[in-house]
Motif scaffolding. Sequence first.
Motif, PDB file in Angstrom:
ATOM      1  N   ARG A 249       0.820  -1.201   0.000  1.00  0.00           N
ATOM      2  CA  ARG A 249       0.000   0.000   0.000  1.00  0.00           C
ATOM      3  C   ARG A 249       0.865   1.267   0.000  1.00  0.00           C
ATOM      4  N   LEU A 250       0.387   2.272  -0.692  1.00  0.00           N
ATOM      5  CA  LEU A 250       0.954   3.604  -0.496  1.00  0.00           C
ATOM      6  C   LEU A 250       0.688   3.986   0.961  1.00  0.00           C
ATOM      7  N   VAL A 251       1.661   4.585   1.603  1.00  0.00           N
ATOM      8  CA  VAL A 251       1.498   5.029   2.984  1.00  0.00           C
ATOM      9  C   VAL A 251       1.303   6.540   2.978  1.00  0.00           C
ATOM     10  N   SER A 252       0.217   7.003   3.538  1.00  0.00           N
ATOM     11  CA  SER A 252      -0.050   8.437   3.644  1.00  0.00           C
ATOM     12  C   SER A 252       0.003   8.836   5.110  1.00  0.00           C
ATOM     13  N   ILE A 253       0.872   9.779   5.438  1.00  0.00           N
ATOM     14  CA  ILE A 253       1.034  10.248   6.810  1.00  0.00           C
ATOM     15  C   ILE A 253       0.429  11.648   6.906  1.00  0.00           C
ATOM     16  N   VAL A 254      -0.574  11.791   7.752  1.00  0.00           N
ATOM     17  CA  VAL A 254      -1.294  13.050   7.881  1.00  0.00           C
ATOM     18  C   VAL A 254      -1.311  13.483   9.339  1.00  0.00           C
ATOM     19  N   GLY A 255      -1.783  14.704   9.552  1.00  0.00           N
ATOM     20  CA  GLY A 255      -1.865  15.226  10.903  1.00  0.00           C
ATOM     21  C   GLY A 255      -1.580  16.707  10.912  1.00  0.00           C
ATOM     22  N   PRO A 256      -1.714  17.332  12.066  1.00  0.00           N
ATOM     23  CA  PRO A 256      -1.529  18.779  12.137  1.00  0.00           C
ATOM     24  C   PRO A 256      -0.078  19.191  11.961  1.00  0.00           C
TER      25      PRO A 256
ATOM     26  N   LEU B 149       8.422  10.852  10.882  1.00  0.00           N
ATOM     27  CA  LEU B 149       7.849   9.509  10.815  1.00  0.00           C
ATOM     28  C   LEU B 149       8.004   8.930   9.417  1.00  0.00           C
ATOM     29  N   GLY B 150       7.805   9.752   8.400  1.00  0.00           N
ATOM     30  CA  GLY B 150       7.967   9.258   7.033  1.00  0.00           C
ATOM     31  C   GLY B 150       9.365   8.726   6.789  1.00  0.00           C
ATOM     32  N   ILE B 151      10.361   9.461   7.262  1.00  0.00           N
ATOM     33  CA  ILE B 151      11.745   9.026   7.092  1.00  0.00           C
ATOM     34  C   ILE B 151      12.013   7.758   7.903  1.00  0.00           C
ATOM     35  N   ALA B 152      11.481   7.697   9.106  1.00  0.00           N
ATOM     36  CA  ALA B 152      11.691   6.512   9.946  1.00  0.00           C
ATOM     37  C   ALA B 152      11.067   5.270   9.320  1.00  0.00           C
ATOM     38  N   ILE B 153       9.880   5.413   8.731  1.00  0.00           N
ATOM     39  CA  ILE B 153       9.233   4.279   8.068  1.00  0.00           C
ATOM     40  C   ILE B 153      10.045   3.835   6.862  1.00  0.00           C
ATOM     41  N   ALA B 154      10.529   4.805   6.071  1.00  0.00           N
ATOM     42  CA  ALA B 154      11.332   4.451   4.895  1.00  0.00           C
ATOM     43  C   ALA B 154      12.583   3.688   5.311  1.00  0.00           C
ATOM     44  N   ARG B 155      13.202   4.110   6.390  1.00  0.00           N
ATOM     45  CA  ARG B 155      14.404   3.418   6.861  1.00  0.00           C
ATOM     46  C   ARG B 155      14.072   2.015   7.362  1.00  0.00           C
ATOM     47  N   ARG B 156      12.964   1.892   8.076  1.00  0.00           N
ATOM     48  CA  ARG B 156      12.559   0.571   8.583  1.00  0.00           C
ATOM     49  C   ARG B 156      12.253  -0.372   7.405  1.00  0.00           C
ATOM     50  N   LEU B 157      11.602   0.149   6.382  1.00  0.00           N
ATOM     51  CA  LEU B 157      11.330  -0.670   5.199  1.00  0.00           C
ATOM     52  C   LEU B 157      12.631  -1.069   4.511  1.00  0.00           C
ATOM     53  N   ALA B 158      13.606  -0.154   4.479  1.00  0.00           N
ATOM     54  CA  ALA B 158      14.895  -0.456   3.846  1.00  0.00           C
ATOM     55  C   ALA B 158      15.600  -1.595   4.576  1.00  0.00           C
TER      56      ALA B 158
ATOM     57  N   ASN C 132       4.427   8.553  21.505  1.00  0.00           N
ATOM     58  CA  ASN C 132       4.617   7.185  21.960  1.00  0.00           C
ATOM     59  C   ASN C 132       6.004   6.682  21.540  1.00  0.00           C
ATOM     60  N   PRO C 133       6.805   6.154  22.469  1.00  0.00           N
ATOM     61  CA  PRO C 133       8.139   5.654  22.095  1.00  0.00           C
ATOM     62  C   PRO C 133       8.090   4.541  21.041  1.00  0.00           C
ATOM     63  N   ARG C 134       6.969   3.857  20.955  1.00  0.00           N
ATOM     64  CA  ARG C 134       6.839   2.778  19.982  1.00  0.00           C
ATOM     65  C   ARG C 134       6.091   3.235  18.721  1.00  0.00           C
ATOM     66  N   LEU C 135       6.131   4.514  18.450  1.00  0.00           N
ATOM     67  CA  LEU C 135       5.399   5.073  17.304  1.00  0.00           C
ATOM     68  C   LEU C 135       5.744   4.354  16.006  1.00  0.00           C
ATOM     69  N   VAL C 136       7.009   4.202  15.707  1.00  0.00           N
ATOM     70  CA  VAL C 136       7.407   3.588  14.428  1.00  0.00           C
ATOM     71  C   VAL C 136       6.989   2.121  14.394  1.00  0.00           C
ATOM     72  N   ASP C 137       7.153   1.410  15.496  1.00  0.00           N
ATOM     73  CA  ASP C 137       6.722   0.012  15.555  1.00  0.00           C
ATOM     74  C   ASP C 137       5.222  -0.101  15.283  1.00  0.00           C
TER      75      ASP C 137
ATOM     76  N   MET D 146       4.447   0.536  11.626  1.00  0.00           N
ATOM     77  CA  MET D 146       4.813  -0.598  10.783  1.00  0.00           C
ATOM     78  C   MET D 146       3.805  -1.728  10.922  1.00  0.00           C
ATOM     79  N   ALA D 147       3.264  -1.924  12.122  1.00  0.00           N
ATOM     80  CA  ALA D 147       2.256  -2.970  12.310  1.00  0.00           C
ATOM     81  C   ALA D 147       1.005  -2.658  11.495  1.00  0.00           C
ATOM     82  N   ILE D 148       0.606  -1.398  11.461  1.00  0.00           N
ATOM     83  CA  ILE D 148      -0.561  -0.993  10.668  1.00  0.00           C
ATOM     84  C   ILE D 148      -0.289  -1.215   9.184  1.00  0.00           C
ATOM     85  N   ILE D 149       0.892  -0.864   8.734  1.00  0.00           N
ATOM     86  CA  ILE D 149       1.246  -1.038   7.325  1.00  0.00           C
ATOM     87  C   ILE D 149       1.217  -2.514   6.951  1.00  0.00           C
ATOM     88  N   ASP D 150       1.735  -3.367   7.815  1.00  0.00           N
ATOM     89  CA  ASP D 150       1.752  -4.804   7.518  1.00  0.00           C
ATOM     90  C   ASP D 150       0.344  -5.369   7.391  1.00  0.00           C
TER      91      ASP D 150
END
Length: 342
Positions: free
Chosen positions: A14-21, A29-38, A304-309, A312-316
């Motif tokens: 899926r394309l990942v869309s990160i939104v919020g204020p 978060l976008g960079i962290a997700i890209a690194r985790r995927l890498a 949340n300290p586990r934000l990236v985790d 990634m769970a949602i993306i999976d």
Amino acid sequence: MPSATEPTPIVAPRLVSIVGPTASGKTGLGIAIARRLAERGEHAQIVNADAYQMYRGMDIGTAKASAQEQAAVPHHLLDVIDPSGTMTVARFQQMARTVISDLQAQGIRPILVGGSGLYARAAIDDISFPGTDPDVGGGGGGGRRPPRPPREGAGALFAELAQRDPEAAARMDPHNPRRTVRALEVIELTGRPYSASLPRYRYVIPSVQIGLDLPREDLDARIDERTRRMFDDGFIDEVERLRPHLGMTAARALGYQQVIDYLDGLRDLDETIADVAQKTRRLARKQMGWFGRDPRIHWLQALNPRLVDNAMAIIDVADQGGYDHIDMHADEYVQHHLGALH
């Protein structure tokens, strides 16, 4: 359950869309997700969906990704238009979908990042943007519709809309003639009901949306800190340099007019910083109201300290089609705001 002769459905990433204020940490978060995927052997790149970050030179005031951040993960649709030009959501939609298609064709997962709600949705949702025609609606003669007589009031216009498109009329304010005229114009231009052009909460590109949320006091503190840092980093010099080149659209970016007023001696520096921070806090409230209407967004606590985790769970789960049944029915129970179409 598929039979042995039926092919197993292939679920595309899926394309990942990160939104919020604003100031909630979407870029990080976008960079962290890209690194985790890498780390898992998957390539991902970021597609900007912030309207004002598309303008060249508007870096500090729009909190554009830094050179280091852009070096860490490739970014697209930054610095694609001069500040004297005009970026529209319809133009962005075409550009974004082209970039997304190109990335996916190369096996790269797009990560859409931005706080401009309509832009983020325009890239991935079933939304069309009918053009305008000065000879239709309240414009001059010579078009398909004669000009409106000055005495024709909001009531008569709304009655015509109710006759031609009852669904649109049922969802619109009868005392807002500008939007009524726009609806009638779209009907003339497209030959379809105005309601057929309303934004649909329906993906045209398989996506998963992650929203960043945090307590109001923490968000306000972040906004105040970022605002002061912008001025420390040279925001005034940026505005002074860009001022002769700012078109009407780019000049609406929050903070730029406030700094222009400061340069013209209309307020002092402390007043300027305080006003930019206050207007940014107000913008953040509006952004949350916009995103809050979309039931498909998966909200996570930004602190949340586990934000990236968690992201990634949602993306999976999304990659396995786990949210598809819910997402495909989202449009059935959302109240649309037809007047938002421009």
